[in-house]
Structure formats: C-alpha cells, structure tokens
Design a protein around this motif. Structure first.
Motif: not given
Length: 226
Positions: A147-160, A162-163, A39-51
């Motif tokens: 749901g939190g990661l889904s909203c985070i994925s809509k933020l601009p790419l960057g440090c915030i 990822s945080v 879940f961390c890799i697929s939905y968290g890092i690749l999707h929400a963080i976008g890297t």
C-alpha cells in the motif's frame, strides 16, 4: 531473496535443528530477510519509482544489507550448534505432511497480517486531507509496503519519490515485522535487535542512493528536490 519472511523462517528452522547458534541466527537475521527482487523490480522500481534504471536501486536496497552484514560480522568465529540427527523411523510421508501443514499455517498468518495492516492503513488515510501530499505515503509505508508503494507511485517523479520507495522496500514496514516475528517463536532471536538493524540498513540504503546521485548527476544538488 524470496521475500519476507522467508529469510527469517529459514534461519528459525536452522536454529531449531541446531545447525545454527542463536548468535549466528541473530547475525544472519539482520540482513538475510528482505523484499524479493521480483517485487522490488516490478512493483517497486518500475511502478512506484517510475524508472527503468533498475541496477542502481537494486544496489542500494540489497547492497546496503550486504555491506551491513560484512561490517558487522563478529571478529571471533561463531560457535556452530550441534546438528540434530534425524531418526531413521521418520517416514517421508510424515515429513511431507508436516511441510504442508506448516506452509498453510505460515500462509494464513501472512495473509491475516496483510489484511489487518491494509485495513488499518486505509482507516488512517480517511483522516488525512488530500492537500498533505507526503503524509499518506509515509503512513502507509510504515504500516504495509504494498500500500505504501501504491501511494508513493502517485507522487511527482523525482528524488523524494525515490527516497520514499527505497526506504519502504528496505525497511519493509510493520506488517513485514509482524510477519517476521510470527516465524521466530521459540528461537531466542531478538525482534528489537532485528528492527534496530533494519533501521540502520535503511539509512545506509538512502546514503548509497544519495552517493550514487551525487556522482551520477552533477546537478543533483540543484534538481534533487524539484
């Protein structure tokens, strides 16, 4: 590594079977109940963080838990409970029946909490104006991680972005806390201590993230918040 609240459930079973003391269980609970790597890799890092740079984020999330466990390990050897002897009259069929029923009860609880906190999250977002870009990710991440990661994925790419994602995956949200509490009944384990330890581990994960960025990117202090 199987996701919330499997770690807590295994610890609770070990305490009830007297293979672990409450002191050992509380120590293990602080860092052995985490989001699953898949879940961390697929939905968290690749999707929400976008890297696709996965390893540094995994190190921040799981490395913080391991470091916390390493540095908080009691100096005095922990007292191990007396192992419960299984009665020879217990049949394999009774054991399977108990496992099936127990699994269904836990699954129903997890689904109910997930639905409940998703509804609460969606309801609260109705009162948040769209111009407040970072309010929705904070609210949803505190309540429910998916749901939190889904909203985070809509933020601009960057440090915030990822945080927010690292904090959400490390802490787990109130939904995961309620799920964890549901499997700790009659164990004597403190939920307050678990939450406090989770907060510390989350802060440690963010510290590791900033530390990695500082050494990895020389222009970190300039570009971090862009």
């Amino acid at each position: 590594l199987c996701g919330y609240p499997v770690g807590a459930r295994l610890i609770a079973l070990q305490i009830k079977d007297k293979n672990l003391s409450i002191q050992e269980g509380q120590f293990l609970l602080s860092f052995c109940n985490n989001v699953s790597p898949m879940f961390c890799i697929s939905y968290g890092i690749l999707h929400a963080i976008g890297t696709s740079n996965i390893l540094p984020y995994l190190f921040c999330i799981y490395g913080s838990a391991l470091l916390f466990g390493f540095f908080t390990r009691p100096a005095i050897p922990l007292a191990t409970g007396t192992k419960k002897q299984t009665s020879p009259t217990e049949s394999i069929f009774q054991f399977i029946d108990v496992c099936i029923i127990d699994s269904f009860i836990i699954l129903i609880k997890l689904c109910a909490y997930l639905i409940l906190f998703t509804i609460i999250s969606k309801g609260l977002l109705l009162f948040v104006p769209e111009r407040y870009l970072y309010v929705a990710p904070v609210i949803t991440s505190i309540l429910e991680i998916t749901g939190g990661l889904s909203c985070i994925s809509k933020l601009p790419l960057g440090c915030i972005r990822s945080v927010f994602a690292i904090a959400a995956m490390t802490f787990g949200g109130l939904c995961c806390i309620f799920q964890t509490n549901s499997v700790l009944a009659d164990t004597g384990l403190s939920l307050k201590k678990y939450i406090f330890h989770k907060v510390i581990i989350t802060i440690l994960a963010l510290f590791l993230f900033f530390l990695w960025n500082f050494f990895h990117n020389s222009s970190f202090t300039v570009n971090c918040w862009s």
